[in-house]
Design an enzyme around this catalytic site. Structure first.
Site, PDB file in Angstrom:
ATOM      1  CE1 TYR A  23      -6.668   0.104  -4.603  1.00  0.00           C
ATOM      2  CE2 TYR A  23      -5.671  -1.565  -3.079  1.00  0.00           C
ATOM      3  CZ  TYR A  23      -5.640  -0.447  -3.808  1.00  0.00           C
ATOM      4  OH  TYR A  23      -4.693   0.366  -3.726  1.00  0.00           O
ATOM      5  CD  GLU A  45      -1.274   4.897  -0.131  1.00  0.00           C
ATOM      6  OE1 GLU A  45      -1.311   4.789   0.855  1.00  0.00           O
ATOM      7  OE2 GLU A  45      -1.420   3.935  -1.129  1.00  0.00           O
ATOM      8  CD1 TRP A  53      -6.190  -0.488   0.463  1.00  0.00           C
ATOM      9  CD2 TRP A  53      -5.806   1.945   0.748  1.00  0.00           C
ATOM     10  NE1 TRP A  53      -6.401   0.412  -0.662  1.00  0.00           N
ATOM     11  CE2 TRP A  53      -6.256   1.888  -0.627  1.00  0.00           C
ATOM     12  CE3 TRP A  53      -5.447   3.082   1.379  1.00  0.00           C
ATOM     13  CZ2 TRP A  53      -6.425   2.914  -1.199  1.00  0.00           C
ATOM     14  CZ3 TRP A  53      -5.804   4.460   0.369  1.00  0.00           C
ATOM     15  CH2 TRP A  53      -6.279   4.179  -0.906  1.00  0.00           C
TER      16      TRP A  53
END
Length: 206
Positions: A23, A45, A53
Protein backbone atom coordinates in the site's frame (compact mmCIF):
# COMPACT_ATOMS: atom_id res chain seq x y z
CA UNK A 1 4.77 -4.71 -5.82
CA UNK A 2 8.52 -4.93 -5.35
CA UNK A 3 9.34 -1.29 -5.92
CA UNK A 4 12.24 -1.65 -3.52
CA UNK A 5 13.58 -4.36 -1.27
CA UNK A 6 15.17 -1.99 1.23
CA UNK A 7 12.92 -0.83 4.03
CA UNK A 8 15.56 1.76 4.97
CA UNK A 9 14.51 3.95 2.04
CA UNK A 10 10.82 3.82 2.88
CA UNK A 11 8.87 6.10 5.19
CA UNK A 12 9.02 4.95 8.78
CA UNK A 13 5.32 4.25 9.31
CA UNK A 14 4.58 1.04 7.30
CA UNK A 15 4.83 -2.16 9.31
CA UNK A 16 6.46 -5.32 7.99
CA UNK A 17 3.05 -6.57 6.83
CA UNK A 18 3.26 -7.19 3.07
CA UNK A 19 -0.16 -5.66 2.41
CA UNK A 20 0.81 -2.52 4.29
CA UNK A 21 4.16 -2.26 2.54
CA UNK A 22 2.55 -2.66 -0.89
CA UNK A 23 0.00 0.00 0.00
CA UNK A 24 2.80 2.41 0.89
CA UNK A 25 4.87 1.57 -2.17
CA UNK A 26 2.13 1.55 -4.81
CA UNK A 27 -0.72 3.74 -3.52
CA UNK A 28 -0.07 6.13 -0.65
CA UNK A 29 0.62 9.64 -1.87
CA UNK A 30 0.16 8.86 -5.55
CA UNK A 31 -2.40 11.07 -7.32
CA UNK A 32 -5.79 9.36 -7.49
CA UNK A 33 -7.89 10.44 -10.46
CA UNK A 34 -10.62 7.80 -10.37
CA UNK A 35 -13.87 9.07 -8.83
CA UNK A 36 -14.78 5.69 -7.33
CA UNK A 37 -11.40 5.34 -5.61
CA UNK A 38 -11.65 8.88 -4.24
CA UNK A 39 -15.13 8.18 -2.89
CA UNK A 40 -13.95 4.84 -1.53
CA UNK A 41 -11.15 6.49 0.42
CA UNK A 42 -13.44 9.10 1.92
CA UNK A 43 -15.69 6.28 3.15
CA UNK A 44 -12.92 4.00 4.38
CA UNK A 45 -11.23 6.83 6.25
CA UNK A 46 -14.54 7.22 8.07
CA UNK A 47 -14.70 3.50 8.85
CA UNK A 48 -11.10 3.64 10.10
CA UNK A 49 -11.94 6.08 12.91
CA UNK A 50 -10.87 4.38 16.15
CA UNK A 51 -9.15 1.51 14.32
CA UNK A 52 -5.83 0.91 12.59
CA UNK A 53 -5.59 1.58 8.87
CA UNK A 54 -4.18 -1.91 8.38
CA UNK A 55 -7.44 -3.35 9.73
CA UNK A 56 -9.37 -1.45 7.06
CA UNK A 57 -6.86 -2.28 4.35
CA UNK A 58 -7.17 -6.02 4.99
CA UNK A 59 -10.96 -5.73 4.79
CA UNK A 60 -10.95 -3.50 1.71
CA UNK A 61 -11.62 -6.29 -0.82
CA UNK A 62 -14.79 -7.22 1.03
CA UNK A 63 -15.81 -3.59 1.42
CA UNK A 64 -15.56 -3.25 -2.35
CA UNK A 65 -17.69 -6.33 -2.89
CA UNK A 66 -20.55 -5.25 -0.65
CA UNK A 67 -20.47 -1.54 -1.54
CA UNK A 68 -20.68 -1.99 -5.33
CA UNK A 69 -16.97 -1.20 -5.76
CA UNK A 70 -17.81 2.21 -4.28
CA UNK A 71 -19.76 3.30 -7.32
CA UNK A 72 -21.41 6.12 -5.40
CA UNK A 73 -24.34 6.30 -7.81
CA UNK A 74 -25.14 2.66 -7.00
CA UNK A 75 -24.54 3.03 -3.25
CA UNK A 76 -26.83 6.06 -3.24
CA UNK A 77 -29.70 3.69 -4.05
CA UNK A 78 -29.07 1.45 -1.01
CA UNK A 79 -31.99 1.21 1.42
CA UNK A 80 -32.80 -0.21 4.84
CA UNK A 81 -32.50 -3.82 3.61
CA UNK A 82 -28.96 -3.07 2.48
CA UNK A 83 -28.10 -1.58 5.86
CA UNK A 84 -29.24 -4.78 7.58
CA UNK A 85 -27.37 -6.89 5.02
CA UNK A 86 -24.18 -4.97 5.70
CA UNK A 87 -24.62 -5.18 9.47
CA UNK A 88 -24.67 -8.98 9.11
CA UNK A 89 -21.45 -9.07 7.09
CA UNK A 90 -18.48 -10.01 9.27
CA UNK A 91 -16.07 -9.12 6.48
CA UNK A 92 -16.48 -5.38 7.05
CA UNK A 93 -16.78 -3.03 10.03
CA UNK A 94 -20.31 -3.55 11.31
CA UNK A 95 -21.06 -0.08 12.59
CA UNK A 96 -24.55 1.17 11.78
CA UNK A 97 -23.62 4.84 11.93
CA UNK A 98 -20.71 4.43 9.54
CA UNK A 99 -22.70 2.25 7.15
CA UNK A 100 -25.55 4.74 7.06
CA UNK A 101 -23.05 7.59 6.66
CA UNK A 102 -21.56 5.84 3.60
CA UNK A 103 -24.98 5.63 1.96
CA UNK A 104 -25.68 9.24 2.89
CA UNK A 105 -22.32 10.34 1.52
CA UNK A 106 -22.98 8.50 -1.73
CA UNK A 107 -26.17 10.51 -2.13
CA UNK A 108 -24.28 13.70 -1.36
CA UNK A 109 -21.56 12.70 -3.87
CA UNK A 110 -24.22 12.43 -6.58
CA UNK A 111 -25.37 15.94 -5.69
CA UNK A 112 -21.83 17.30 -5.61
CA UNK A 113 -21.02 15.85 -9.03
CA UNK A 114 -24.21 17.36 -10.45
CA UNK A 115 -23.42 20.80 -9.01
CA UNK A 116 -19.66 20.89 -9.57
CA UNK A 117 -19.52 18.87 -12.78
CA UNK A 118 -16.86 16.38 -11.64
CA UNK A 119 -16.09 14.83 -8.27
CA UNK A 120 -12.46 14.38 -9.32
CA UNK A 121 -11.97 17.99 -10.42
CA UNK A 122 -13.63 19.33 -7.29
CA UNK A 123 -11.55 17.18 -4.94
CA UNK A 124 -8.34 18.21 -6.65
CA UNK A 125 -9.08 21.89 -6.16
CA UNK A 126 -8.07 21.16 -2.56
CA UNK A 127 -4.57 19.94 -3.42
CA UNK A 128 -1.74 21.75 -1.65
CA UNK A 129 0.93 23.45 -3.71
CA UNK A 130 3.74 22.94 -1.19
CA UNK A 131 3.29 20.00 1.22
CA UNK A 132 4.04 20.69 4.87
CA UNK A 133 6.99 18.29 4.85
CA UNK A 134 8.59 20.46 2.17
CA UNK A 135 8.15 23.54 4.35
CA UNK A 136 9.44 22.42 7.74
CA UNK A 137 9.70 18.63 7.80
CA UNK A 138 6.81 18.26 10.24
CA UNK A 139 3.59 16.43 9.37
CA UNK A 140 0.51 17.78 11.15
CA UNK A 141 -2.56 15.72 12.04
CA UNK A 142 -4.74 18.34 10.36
CA UNK A 143 -4.34 21.67 8.60
CA UNK A 144 -6.42 24.76 7.88
CA UNK A 145 -6.96 23.35 4.40
CA UNK A 146 -8.17 19.95 5.63
CA UNK A 147 -10.43 21.71 8.12
CA UNK A 148 -11.87 23.81 5.29
CA UNK A 149 -12.42 20.69 3.17
CA UNK A 150 -14.19 18.94 6.04
CA UNK A 151 -16.28 22.03 6.72
CA UNK A 152 -17.32 22.28 3.07
CA UNK A 153 -18.39 18.65 2.93
CA UNK A 154 -20.23 18.98 6.24
CA UNK A 155 -22.08 21.97 4.81
CA UNK A 156 -23.09 19.74 1.90
CA UNK A 157 -24.42 17.10 4.31
CA UNK A 158 -21.51 14.61 4.39
CA UNK A 159 -20.86 12.67 7.60
CA UNK A 160 -17.91 11.02 9.41
CA UNK A 161 -15.34 13.29 7.73
CA UNK A 162 -13.63 15.70 10.10
CA UNK A 163 -10.41 17.74 9.67
CA UNK A 164 -8.06 14.91 10.76
CA UNK A 165 -9.80 12.38 8.51
CA UNK A 166 -9.71 14.93 5.71
CA UNK A 167 -5.95 15.36 6.01
CA UNK A 168 -5.35 11.61 6.07
CA UNK A 169 -7.41 11.47 2.87
CA UNK A 170 -5.36 14.28 1.30
CA UNK A 171 -2.12 12.51 2.15
CA UNK A 172 -3.18 9.12 0.85
CA UNK A 173 -4.69 10.35 -2.42
CA UNK A 174 -1.76 12.55 -3.38
CA UNK A 175 -3.33 15.93 -2.67
CA UNK A 176 -0.28 16.36 -0.47
CA UNK A 177 3.01 14.50 -0.86
CA UNK A 178 3.98 13.60 2.70
CA UNK A 179 6.45 10.83 1.96
CA UNK A 180 9.71 11.39 3.79
CA UNK A 181 12.17 13.07 1.45
CA UNK A 182 14.51 10.07 1.81
CA UNK A 183 11.74 7.64 0.80
CA UNK A 184 12.09 6.13 -2.67
CA UNK A 185 8.46 7.07 -3.43
CA UNK A 186 8.83 10.77 -2.62
CA UNK A 187 10.24 11.99 -5.92
CA UNK A 188 7.98 9.74 -7.99
CA UNK A 189 4.90 11.10 -6.21
CA UNK A 190 6.15 14.65 -6.61
CA UNK A 191 6.56 14.16 -10.35
CA UNK A 192 3.14 12.55 -10.73
CA UNK A 193 1.53 15.36 -8.75
CA UNK A 194 3.26 18.04 -10.80
CA UNK A 195 2.14 16.47 -14.05
CA UNK A 196 -1.46 16.11 -12.89
CA UNK A 197 -1.69 19.59 -11.38
CA UNK A 198 -0.34 21.36 -14.47
CA UNK A 199 -3.01 23.71 -15.74
CA UNK A 200 -5.37 23.13 -12.80
CA UNK A 201 -6.78 25.93 -10.68
CA UNK A 202 -6.35 25.30 -6.97
CA UNK A 203 -8.00 27.00 -4.04
CA UNK A 204 -5.91 29.68 -2.32
CA UNK A 205 -3.18 28.28 -0.08
CA UNK A 206 -3.88 27.88 3.63
Amino acid sequence: MNATSSESVRCGWPTGNDTYLEYHDAEWGRPTTDEYRLFEKICLEGFQSGLSWLTILLKRPRFREVFADFDYRAVAEFGTDDVERLLDDAGIIRHRGKIEATINNAQRAVELAEVEGSLVDWVWEWAVTTPHRELDGAIPAKTERSAALAKDLKRRGWKFFGPTTAYAFMQSEGLSNDHETSCFAHDACAAERAAFLTGRTLRPAD
